[in-house]
Structure formats: structure tokens, C-alpha cells
Design a protein around this motif. Sequence first.
Motif, PDB file in Angstrom:
ATOM      1  N   ALA A  39       0.826  -1.208   0.000  1.00 52.58           N
ATOM      2  CA  ALA A  39       0.000   0.000   0.000  1.00 52.58           C
ATOM      3  C   ALA A  39       0.862   1.260   0.000  1.00 52.58           C
ATOM      4  CB  ALA A  39      -0.925  -0.006   1.216  1.00 52.58           C
ATOM      5  N   THR A  40       1.938   1.236   0.780  1.00 56.42           N
ATOM      6  CA  THR A  40       2.825   2.396   0.856  1.00 56.42           C
ATOM      7  C   THR A  40       3.554   2.628  -0.463  1.00 56.42           C
ATOM      8  OG1 THR A  40       3.133   1.995   3.222  1.00 56.42           O
ATOM      9  CG2 THR A  40       4.735   3.428   2.151  1.00 56.42           C
ATOM     10  N   ALA A  41       3.839   1.546  -1.171  1.00 58.62           N
ATOM     11  CA  ALA A  41       4.501   1.677  -2.474  1.00 58.62           C
ATOM     12  C   ALA A  41       3.602   2.393  -3.475  1.00 58.62           C
ATOM     13  CB  ALA A  41       4.883   0.298  -3.009  1.00 58.62           C
ATOM     14  N   GLU A  42       2.299   2.161  -3.333  1.00 56.97           N
ATOM     15  CA  GLU A  42       1.345   2.806  -4.238  1.00 56.97           C
ATOM     16  C   GLU A  42       1.108   4.262  -3.843  1.00 56.97           C
ATOM     17  OE1 GLU A  42      -0.088   1.650  -7.013  1.00 56.97           O
ATOM     18  OE2 GLU A  42       1.118  -0.178  -6.820  1.00 56.97           O
ATOM     19  N   LYS A  43       0.978   4.489  -2.538  1.00 57.95           N
ATOM     20  CA  LYS A  43       0.732   5.844  -2.035  1.00 57.95           C
ATOM     21  C   LYS A  43       1.556   6.049  -0.764  1.00 57.95           C
ATOM     22  CE  LYS A  43      -4.025   6.238  -3.776  1.00 57.95           C
ATOM     23  NZ  LYS A  43      -5.443   6.494  -3.399  1.00 57.95           N
ATOM     24  N   GLU A  44       2.534   6.920  -0.820  1.00 59.63           N
ATOM     25  CA  GLU A  44       3.428   7.116   0.320  1.00 59.63           C
ATOM     26  C   GLU A  44       2.694   7.555   1.578  1.00 59.63           C
ATOM     27  OE1 GLU A  44       6.920   9.396  -0.240  1.00 59.63           O
ATOM     28  OE2 GLU A  44       7.438   8.473  -2.156  1.00 59.63           O
ATOM     29  N   GLU A  45       1.596   8.273   1.399  1.00 58.77           N
ATOM     30  CA  GLU A  45       0.867   8.762   2.565  1.00 58.77           C
ATOM     31  C   GLU A  45       0.178   7.628   3.340  1.00 58.77           C
ATOM     32  OE1 GLU A  45      -1.767   9.495  -1.118  1.00 58.77           O
ATOM     33  OE2 GLU A  45       0.360   9.590  -0.555  1.00 58.77           O
ATOM     34  N   MET A  46       0.204   6.420   2.774  1.00 54.38           N
ATOM     35  CA  MET A  46      -0.392   5.269   3.453  1.00 54.38           C
ATOM     36  C   MET A  46       0.538   4.667   4.509  1.00 54.38           C
ATOM     37  SD  MET A  46      -3.472   4.623   2.603  1.00 54.38           S
ATOM     38  CE  MET A  46      -3.588   2.951   3.238  1.00 54.38           C
ATOM     39  N   GLY A  56       1.749   5.655   7.464  1.00 60.48           N
ATOM     40  CA  GLY A  56       1.286   5.698   8.852  1.00 60.48           C
ATOM     41  C   GLY A  56       0.121   4.764   9.102  1.00 60.48           C
ATOM     42  N   LYS A  57      -0.868   4.795   8.205  1.00 64.65           N
ATOM     43  CA  LYS A  57      -2.033   3.926   8.380  1.00 64.65           C
ATOM     44  C   LYS A  57      -1.641   2.456   8.225  1.00 64.65           C
ATOM     45  CE  LYS A  57      -5.301   7.464   6.818  1.00 64.65           C
ATOM     46  NZ  LYS A  57      -6.282   7.877   5.786  1.00 64.65           N
ATOM     47  N   GLY A  58      -0.709   2.212   7.311  1.00 70.22           N
ATOM     48  CA  GLY A  58      -0.233   0.840   7.144  1.00 70.22           C
ATOM     49  C   GLY A  58       0.434   0.319   8.406  1.00 70.22           C
ATOM     50  N   LEU A  59       1.155   1.200   9.091  1.00 72.57           N
ATOM     51  CA  LEU A  59       1.794   0.813  10.352  1.00 72.57           C
ATOM     52  C   LEU A  59       0.759   0.457  11.411  1.00 72.57           C
ATOM     53  CD1 LEU A  59       4.817   3.252  10.869  1.00 72.57           C
ATOM     54  CD2 LEU A  59       4.889   0.788  10.482  1.00 72.57           C
ATOM     55  N   VAL A  60      -0.336   1.212  11.431  1.00 74.17           N
ATOM     56  CA  VAL A  60      -1.396   0.933  12.409  1.00 74.17           C
ATOM     57  C   VAL A  60      -1.944  -0.475  12.209  1.00 74.17           C
ATOM     58  CG1 VAL A  60      -3.714   1.566  13.173  1.00 74.17           C
ATOM     59  CG2 VAL A  60      -2.033   3.355  12.683  1.00 74.17           C
ATOM     60  N   PHE A  61      -2.250  -0.817  10.961  1.00 73.69           N
ATOM     61  CA  PHE A  61      -2.762  -2.158  10.672  1.00 73.69           C
ATOM     62  C   PHE A  61      -1.732  -3.237  11.028  1.00 73.69           C
ATOM     63  CE2 PHE A  61      -5.586   0.168   7.635  1.00 73.69           C
ATOM     64  CZ  PHE A  61      -6.793  -0.275   8.146  1.00 73.69           C
ATOM     65  N   THR A  62      -0.463  -2.894  10.867  1.00 74.33           N
ATOM     66  CA  THR A  62       0.598  -3.869  11.108  1.00 74.33           C
ATOM     67  C   THR A  62       0.812  -4.146  12.590  1.00 74.33           C
ATOM     68  OG1 THR A  62       1.726  -3.221   9.065  1.00 74.33           O
ATOM     69  CG2 THR A  62       3.045  -4.364  10.715  1.00 74.33           C
ATOM     70  N   VAL A  63       0.668  -3.136  13.428  1.00 70.08           N
ATOM     71  CA  VAL A  63       0.963  -3.338  14.853  1.00 70.08           C
ATOM     72  C   VAL A  63      -0.205  -3.944  15.623  1.00 70.08           C
ATOM     73  CG1 VAL A  63       2.642  -1.463  14.898  1.00 70.08           C
ATOM     74  CG2 VAL A  63       0.270  -0.986  15.508  1.00 70.08           C
ATOM     75  N   ILE A  64      -1.401  -3.925  15.059  1.00 67.27           N
ATOM     76  CA  ILE A  64      -2.560  -4.462  15.785  1.00 67.27           C
ATOM     77  C   ILE A  64      -2.375  -5.933  16.182  1.00 67.27           C
ATOM     78  CG2 ILE A  64      -5.005  -5.083  15.547  1.00 67.27           C
ATOM     79  CD1 ILE A  64      -5.425  -2.430  14.085  1.00 67.27           C
ATOM     80  N   PRO A  65      -1.855  -6.813  15.300  1.00 66.66           N
ATOM     81  CA  PRO A  65      -1.661  -8.214  15.721  1.00 66.66           C
ATOM     82  C   PRO A  65      -0.636  -8.389  16.845  1.00 66.66           C
ATOM     83  CG  PRO A  65      -1.641  -8.023  13.318  1.00 66.66           C
ATOM     84  CD  PRO A  65      -1.553  -6.635  13.867  1.00 66.66           C
ATOM     85  N   GLU A  66       0.055  -7.307  17.196  1.00 66.89           N
ATOM     86  CA  GLU A  66       1.055  -7.359  18.266  1.00 66.89           C
ATOM     87  C   GLU A  66       0.419  -7.648  19.624  1.00 66.89           C
ATOM     88  OE1 GLU A  66       5.098  -6.598  19.647  1.00 66.89           O
ATOM     89  OE2 GLU A  66       4.328  -6.500  17.613  1.00 66.89           O
TER      90      GLU A  66
END
Length: 388
Positions: free
Chosen positions: A360-367, A369-379
Motif C-alpha cells: 500500500a505504501t509503495a502505491e501511495k506514500e501517505e499510506m 502511517g495507516k499501514g503501520l497501524v494495521f501492522t501493529v494491531i496483531p502485536e
Amino acid sequence: MIIDAGLILAVIGAGLAVGLSAIGSGIGVGIAGATGAGVIAIRPEKFGRALVFQAVPQTQGMYGLLIAVLILLSTGVIGGDGGSVPLPLGLAAVGAGLATGIAGLSAIGQGIAASAGIAATAEHDTAMGRSLIFAVIPETQAIYGLLVAILIMAFSGLLTGDPTATEATGLAAIGCGLAVGIAGISAIGQGIAAAAGSAGSAEHEGSFGKNLIFSVIPETQAIYGLLVAILIMAFTGMIAGDPTADLAIGFAAVGCGFAVGLAGISAIGQGIAAASGTATTAEHEGSFGKNLVFSVIPETQAIYGLLVAILIMVFTGMITRDVTATLAAGFAAIACGFAVGFAAISAIGQGIAASAGIAATAEKEEMFGKGLVFTVIPETQAIYGLLV
């Protein structure tokens, strides 16, 4: 009939060494062979190179065979009278078998990387050397297991014929085997990342260095396992020849092994993320830093396992040799290892989320931060295990 428990355990240790590593090598060789067969159907002149790659995951089975033979020789099953084996040496043999056998499953990751190497070499003749490097990287986990197995056999007296092990250090040897062995499964994640690196480097030669970085990231889990195994040997007196006789410490060592070993499986999630990072970086060089951030996030679960293993050593008195732990505390340490270790496997889900975040970040750099949020939730699942 008198049952020699030590001899039975030693034979089981030999079986674990050769049996488990044979599973890993068989699957790894099969994965590479399947790709090789497909390639030579179209490019028969690539037969020799494909065979080289297929042979790479074979070594784990050889390590297992070596340790099995050493165990059988040192206990007199081969070339001896097959006499009584002290129980501590039987336990040490199981530890050595676990170290080599479970770490031998690393051949599965090596087979994945070797398979990608065969495919890359079929299309790009110049990719042979680089692809071989990626294919051998997951070998290190098996080498760690082999090293720890030999150290266990040496320090317990199995190899020297001068037994110094106690029942407590026999259990500690099992903890060492679990730590380095289960953590060695991290090679599957490393193989996934290395496979992407092999393919990416064949297409974009200039990306080799960055791809190598992504490929070695999942190695850290195996290093944690090796570190804990060595610390256990040091703090239980195995290395110094002054073994502890406290069974509570032996069981605590098993808990340490489960904590760092099971948490090492988090590398599979890290490998999934790193593979995505490799592919994306090849297309968008400026995304390397952000992709690296996503790729290291699943590392935290392994750190939790390492932390708990060290805390077990501290609170049971293993480090100071001022033992305050009871047998019940030793079993509690095993429960702690299960809690943080199994919970850490949630990193596989985190790796999948991180992989999507990279895309997602590769497509849109502004993603980012939001991509990080989705990534840390399974933590959170791993945090629950750490909390318990």
C-alpha cells in the motif's frame, strides 16, 4: 527385566537427530527438485545447475546423521557393549538430538530459496553465484544446531567418556536443544525472504545488497536461540565443569528454551514481510527505508521471548547460582515459556499485515502511517503472552 532409562533416552536422542533433520532435508530437496524438473523440461541444458541447488538442503540430513552416530558410538550402542548409560547422559543425548533435529527443519526454508535460485538461473545465466548465496543463507540455523549439539555432548561427557553431567544439567541440555532447535525454524522465514531476493537480484543486479539485508533479517531469531543455549550452558555450570544439581534450575532451563525457541518462529512472519519489501524495493528504490521498518516489526515477538528467557534465568537464581527456586517454580518457568512462545507465533499474522502495508505504501506514500497501524494491531496477542 531391568530398563536402562539412560540408554533408552540416548537412543531416542539419536532418533530425533536423524529423523527430524531428514524430514527437513526431504521436504527442502523435494521443493527444489520440483522446480528443477519443471525447468529442465524446457531448458534441459540447465540440469547440472539445478542439481547443485537441489543438493544444498541435503546437508541438514547429514548433520542429523552425524550427531546420531556420535550418540550411538559414545553410549556403546555401536562398537561397544551396550551397557548402562547414566540418566544425565541420556537426557543430554536428547538435548543434542533436539538441537540438530529440529534445527534441521531449516532445510525447508533452504529448499524454498534454492527453488527460486533454480528459476532465476534458468532465465539469467549470470545469476548463478548470487542465487547460491541466497540459497545457502538459511543453512546457518542448522549449523547453530549442530554446534550446540556438539557442545552439549562435549560438556556433558558424552564425547569424552568422562561424565560430569547431573540430572539438572541433563534437563538444561534439553533446554539448550529446544532453544536453538525450535528457533532454527526461523530459516523458513529466511528462505521466503531469500527466495524473493534471488528473484529480485536476477532481474535487478543493483538490488543485490538491499535484497541481502532483507534476507538476513529473520536470522536474528536463530541468534537469540543460540545465545540462550550458550547462556544456559554457562549458568548451569556445564561449560566450567561445575554442573548444578538443582532440578528446579534444570526445569527452568527448559522454560527458557521454549520461550526463545517458540518465539523464534516469528521469523516466518518477518520473512513474509521482508519478501514483500524486497519485491517493492526493486521497483521503488526510495521505499527501502519504509519497507525495512515494516519488515522488522514482527521482530518484537522474538524479543519478548528472549526477555522472558533472561528473566527466568534471573529470578530462579540460575545466573547468580544463588538458587532460590523450588521445583514448582521450575515448572512455572516452563508455563511462562509456553505463554510467551506460543503467543509470539502471532507474528505470522503480523507479517502478512506488514506485507500488505508495504504494498500500500509503495502505491501511495501517505499510506505509511495507516499501514503501520494495521501492522501493529496483531502485536496485542504477543503482549498478552508476555503479560501472563
